[in-house]
Design a protein around this motif. Structure first.
Motif, mmCIF file in Angstrom:
data_model
loop_
_atom_site.group_PDB
_atom_site.id
_atom_site.type_symbol
_atom_site.label_atom_id
_atom_site.label_comp_id
_atom_site.label_asym_id
_atom_site.label_seq_id
_atom_site.Cartn_x
_atom_site.Cartn_y
_atom_site.Cartn_z
ATOM 1 N N LEU A 107 0.838 -1.211 0.000
ATOM 2 C CA LEU A 107 0.000 0.000 0.000
ATOM 3 C C LEU A 107 0.870 1.258 0.000
ATOM 4 O O LEU A 107 0.592 2.225 -0.712
ATOM 5 C CB LEU A 107 -0.934 -0.026 1.203
ATOM 6 N N HIS A 108 1.954 1.216 0.768
ATOM 7 C CA HIS A 108 2.875 2.354 0.841
ATOM 8 C C HIS A 108 3.488 2.637 -0.532
ATOM 9 O O HIS A 108 3.493 3.776 -1.005
ATOM 10 C CB HIS A 108 3.972 2.015 1.866
ATOM 11 N N ILE A 109 3.969 1.573 -1.176
ATOM 12 C CA ILE A 109 4.646 1.744 -2.477
ATOM 13 C C ILE A 109 3.668 2.298 -3.517
ATOM 14 O O ILE A 109 3.959 3.276 -4.214
ATOM 15 C CB ILE A 109 5.228 0.389 -2.966
ATOM 16 N N LEU A 110 2.493 1.679 -3.610
ATOM 17 C CA LEU A 110 1.533 2.115 -4.638
ATOM 18 C C LEU A 110 1.043 3.534 -4.360
ATOM 19 O O LEU A 110 0.890 4.341 -5.277
ATOM 20 C CB LEU A 110 0.353 1.137 -4.723
ATOM 21 N N THR A 111 0.802 3.829 -3.083
ATOM 22 C CA THR A 111 0.356 5.191 -2.743
ATOM 23 C C THR A 111 1.392 6.213 -3.170
ATOM 24 O O THR A 111 1.070 7.233 -3.791
ATOM 25 C CB THR A 111 0.068 5.313 -1.226
ATOM 26 N N LYS A 112 2.656 5.957 -2.866
ATOM 27 C CA LYS A 112 3.718 6.920 -3.204
ATOM 28 C C LYS A 112 3.849 7.101 -4.715
ATOM 29 O O LYS A 112 3.876 8.220 -5.224
ATOM 30 C CB LYS A 112 5.063 6.467 -2.608
ATOM 31 N N LEU A 113 3.898 5.974 -5.461
ATOM 32 C CA LEU A 113 4.124 6.069 -6.903
ATOM 33 C C LEU A 113 2.950 6.744 -7.617
ATOM 34 O O LEU A 113 3.142 7.617 -8.466
ATOM 35 C CB LEU A 113 4.383 4.671 -7.486
ATOM 36 N N PHE A 114 1.723 6.354 -7.246
ATOM 37 C CA PHE A 114 0.564 6.966 -7.913
ATOM 38 C C PHE A 114 0.368 8.414 -7.461
ATOM 39 O O PHE A 114 -0.035 9.258 -8.260
ATOM 40 C CB PHE A 114 -0.702 6.134 -7.680
ATOM 41 N N LEU A 115 0.673 8.684 -6.198
ATOM 42 C CA LEU A 115 0.529 10.064 -5.717
ATOM 43 C C LEU A 115 1.453 10.994 -6.513
ATOM 44 O O LEU A 115 1.060 12.104 -6.891
ATOM 45 C CB LEU A 115 0.846 10.136 -4.218
ATOM 46 N N ARG A 116 2.689 10.525 -6.768
ATOM 47 C CA ARG A 116 3.613 11.339 -7.575
ATOM 48 C C ARG A 116 3.020 11.616 -8.953
ATOM 49 O O ARG A 116 3.040 12.753 -9.434
ATOM 50 C CB ARG A 116 4.949 10.609 -7.738
ATOM 51 N N ASP A 117 2.471 10.574 -9.588
ATOM 52 C CA ASP A 117 1.867 10.745 -10.924
ATOM 53 C C ASP A 117 0.668 11.693 -10.853
ATOM 54 O O ASP A 117 0.520 12.586 -11.685
ATOM 55 C CB ASP A 117 1.383 9.391 -11.475
ATOM 56 N N PHE A 118 -0.178 11.468 -9.848
ATOM 57 C CA PHE A 118 -1.392 12.287 -9.728
ATOM 58 C C PHE A 118 -1.024 13.756 -9.466
ATOM 59 O O PHE A 118 -1.637 14.667 -10.024
ATOM 60 C CB PHE A 118 -2.281 11.775 -8.583
ATOM 61 N N LYS A 119 -0.023 13.980 -8.619
ATOM 62 C CA LYS A 119 0.345 15.366 -8.288
ATOM 63 C C LYS A 119 0.935 16.079 -9.503
ATOM 64 O O LYS A 119 0.704 17.261 -9.706
ATOM 65 C CB LYS A 119 1.331 15.399 -7.117
ATOM 66 N N ARG A 120 1.695 15.313 -10.303
ATOM 67 C CA ARG A 120 2.301 15.904 -11.510
ATOM 68 C C ARG A 120 1.214 16.508 -12.401
ATOM 69 O O ARG A 120 1.380 17.558 -12.975
ATOM 70 C CB ARG A 120 3.088 14.817 -12.259
ATOM 71 N N ARG A 121 0.072 15.829 -12.510
ATOM 72 C CA ARG A 121 -0.980 16.375 -13.392
ATOM 73 C C ARG A 121 -2.114 17.010 -12.584
ATOM 74 O O ARG A 121 -3.134 17.396 -13.138
ATOM 75 C CB ARG A 121 -1.501 15.291 -14.311
ATOM 76 N N ASP A 122 -1.914 17.073 -11.271
ATOM 77 C CA ASP A 122 -2.862 17.708 -10.345
ATOM 78 C C ASP A 122 -4.280 17.150 -10.463
ATOM 79 O O ASP A 122 -5.262 17.899 -10.438
ATOM 80 C CB ASP A 122 -2.869 19.235 -10.534
ATOM 81 N N TYR A 123 -4.348 15.843 -10.597
ATOM 82 C CA TYR A 123 -5.663 15.200 -10.640
ATOM 83 C C TYR A 123 -5.525 13.732 -10.272
ATOM 84 O O TYR A 123 -4.582 13.076 -10.711
ATOM 85 C CB TYR A 123 -6.283 15.325 -12.041
ATOM 86 N N GLY A 124 -6.462 13.204 -9.509
ATOM 87 C CA GLY A 124 -6.444 11.777 -9.182
ATOM 88 C C GLY A 124 -7.022 11.529 -7.801
ATOM 89 O O GLY A 124 -7.106 12.440 -6.970
ATOM 90 N N THR A 125 -7.420 10.286 -7.577
ATOM 91 C CA THR A 125 -8.069 9.905 -6.318
ATOM 92 C C THR A 125 -7.429 8.638 -5.767
ATOM 93 O O THR A 125 -7.256 7.666 -6.504
ATOM 94 C CB THR A 125 -9.575 9.609 -6.575
ATOM 95 N N ILE A 126 -7.096 8.672 -4.489
ATOM 96 C CA ILE A 126 -6.598 7.462 -3.826
ATOM 97 C C ILE A 126 -7.628 7.044 -2.775
ATOM 98 O O ILE A 126 -8.069 7.863 -1.966
ATOM 99 C CB ILE A 126 -5.225 7.714 -3.173
ATOM 100 N N LEU A 127 -7.988 5.775 -2.818
ATOM 101 C CA LEU A 127 -8.880 5.213 -1.795
ATOM 102 C C LEU A 127 -8.122 4.087 -1.096
ATOM 103 O O LEU A 127 -7.863 3.041 -1.701
ATOM 104 C CB LEU A 127 -10.169 4.684 -2.449
ATOM 105 N N ASN A 128 -7.729 4.343 0.147
ATOM 106 C CA ASN A 128 -7.012 3.331 0.923
ATOM 107 C C ASN A 128 -7.982 2.624 1.868
ATOM 108 O O ASN A 128 -8.735 3.279 2.587
ATOM 109 C CB ASN A 128 -5.887 3.974 1.747
ATOM 110 N N VAL A 129 -7.922 1.300 1.864
ATOM 111 C CA VAL A 129 -8.809 0.556 2.756
ATOM 112 C C VAL A 129 -8.053 0.226 4.052
ATOM 113 O O VAL A 129 -7.126 -0.590 4.055
ATOM 114 C CB VAL A 129 -9.345 -0.724 2.089
ATOM 115 N N ALA A 130 -8.433 0.938 5.123
ATOM 116 C CA ALA A 130 -7.887 0.653 6.454
ATOM 117 C C ALA A 130 -8.927 -0.192 7.166
ATOM 118 O O ALA A 130 -9.388 -1.217 6.644
ATOM 119 C CB ALA A 130 -7.575 1.941 7.197
#
Ligand SMILES: NC(=O)c1ccc[n+]([C@@H]2O[C@H](COP(=O)([O-])OP(=O)(O)OC[C@H]3O[C@@H](n4cnc5c(N)ncnc54)[C@H](OP(=O)(O)O)[C@@H]3O)[C@@H](O)[C@H]2O)c1
Length: 260
Positions: A107-130
């Protein structure tokens, strides 16, 4: 719109995938069960891609990310996870470490990698299941509760960073209590209270994610529990959770995860 859903072969992840498909999303689905992934692809149809992977293995997590690269993923659903029941000194070490690798590291790895991509284009949604377990210590499921504490606190911290950056990227953390899925069988417990359905949890989570909310805590009792525990000392919360977990023991009197 396209979403990557982990743990899409069963339970909450499968429900989220089906609900996203109904809303017209294209999907990339992952899990270890290749037959079920193919079945999902067949029933969901158009535009669904699948990739079988064991996300408790770090290289497999990166392989899933590489598979998604360049495919304009708009939403990451970090759902794959499981729990283990038993006293901390008695649970199987390897099973528990694999659980941490899945619930936390993947979860940590995917969150970091996708967050970087999403922030680069300033759009995207992360849903983490805790889980509601993320709010408290969890004797008799100590490592599982600790792993969900990580997911919850990581998500809250990222939410604040995004807010300060005035980012259009959003992060939501789903914290359900008991949900009727395969979770119990895997964890070696049976619920002491009536669970909600995976469909309800999924619908609730997607509603919160699409409205940019941080918390998705389905059910009034669970919401109240998550709120009330803030005012109770850790040691007392821990004692209460011990009793709750004790009541979840399977009929043979032991969790599946006891030392082999
Ligand atoms: N059910 C509850 O009461 C409850 C409550 C709070 C939070 N949660 C959380 O909800 C999430 C989903 O669980 P669920 O209740 O839907 O249980 P589930 O029906 O057992 O589904 C678990 C999913 O995780 C996937 N998975 C397990 N190990 C994996 C691995 N090593 N690599 C890749 N995928 C793996 C499984 O797919 P494969 O078997 O195909 O790999 C399956 O799709 C978990 O994070 C769980 O902690 C559940």
């Amino acid at each position: 719109m396209k979403a990557l859903v982990t743990g899409a072969t069963s339970g909450i992840g499968q429900s989220i995938a089906r609900k996203l498909a109904k809303r017209g999303w294209e999907l990339i689905l992952t899990g270890r069960n290749e037959d079920m992934l193919r079945e999902m692809q067949k029933t969901i149809g158009k535009g669904t891609e699948i990739i079988a992977a064991d996300l408790s293995k770090r290289e497999e997590v990166f392989r899933v990310y590489e598979f998604c690269k360049g495919k304009d993923v708009d939403m990451l659903v970090n759902n794959a996870g499981y729990g283990l029941f038993g006293k901390f000194d008695e649970t199987d070490m390897n099973d528990e470490l694999a659980m941490i690798d899945l619930n936390v590291t993947a979860l940590h790895i995917l969150t970091k990698l996708f967050l970087r991509d999403f922030k680069r284009r300033d759009y995207g949604t992360i849903l983490n299941v805790a889980s509601v377990a993320g709010f408290m210590p969890g004797p008799l499921m100590a490592a599982y509760y600790a792993s969900k504490n990580y997911v919850l606190k990581l998500s809250i911290a990222i939410y604040e960073e995004l807010r300060r950056d005035k980012s259009n990227v959003t992060i939501t953390v789903l914290c359900p209590g008991p949900v009727a899925t395969n979770f119990n069988n895997r964890a070696g417990v049976s619920f002491s209270v009536k669970p909600i359905t995976a469909d309800y949890a999924a619908e609730y989570a997607l509603h919160k994610a699409f409205t940019g909310k941080l918390f998705a805590i389905p059910g009034l009792t669970v919401k109240l529990g998550a709120f009330a525990q803030r005012f109770v000392p850790y040691k007392l919360v821990s004692a209460i959770v011990y009793n709750v977990q004790q009541a979840k023991k399977t009929s043979d009197g032991q969790g599946k995860a006891l030392k082999k």
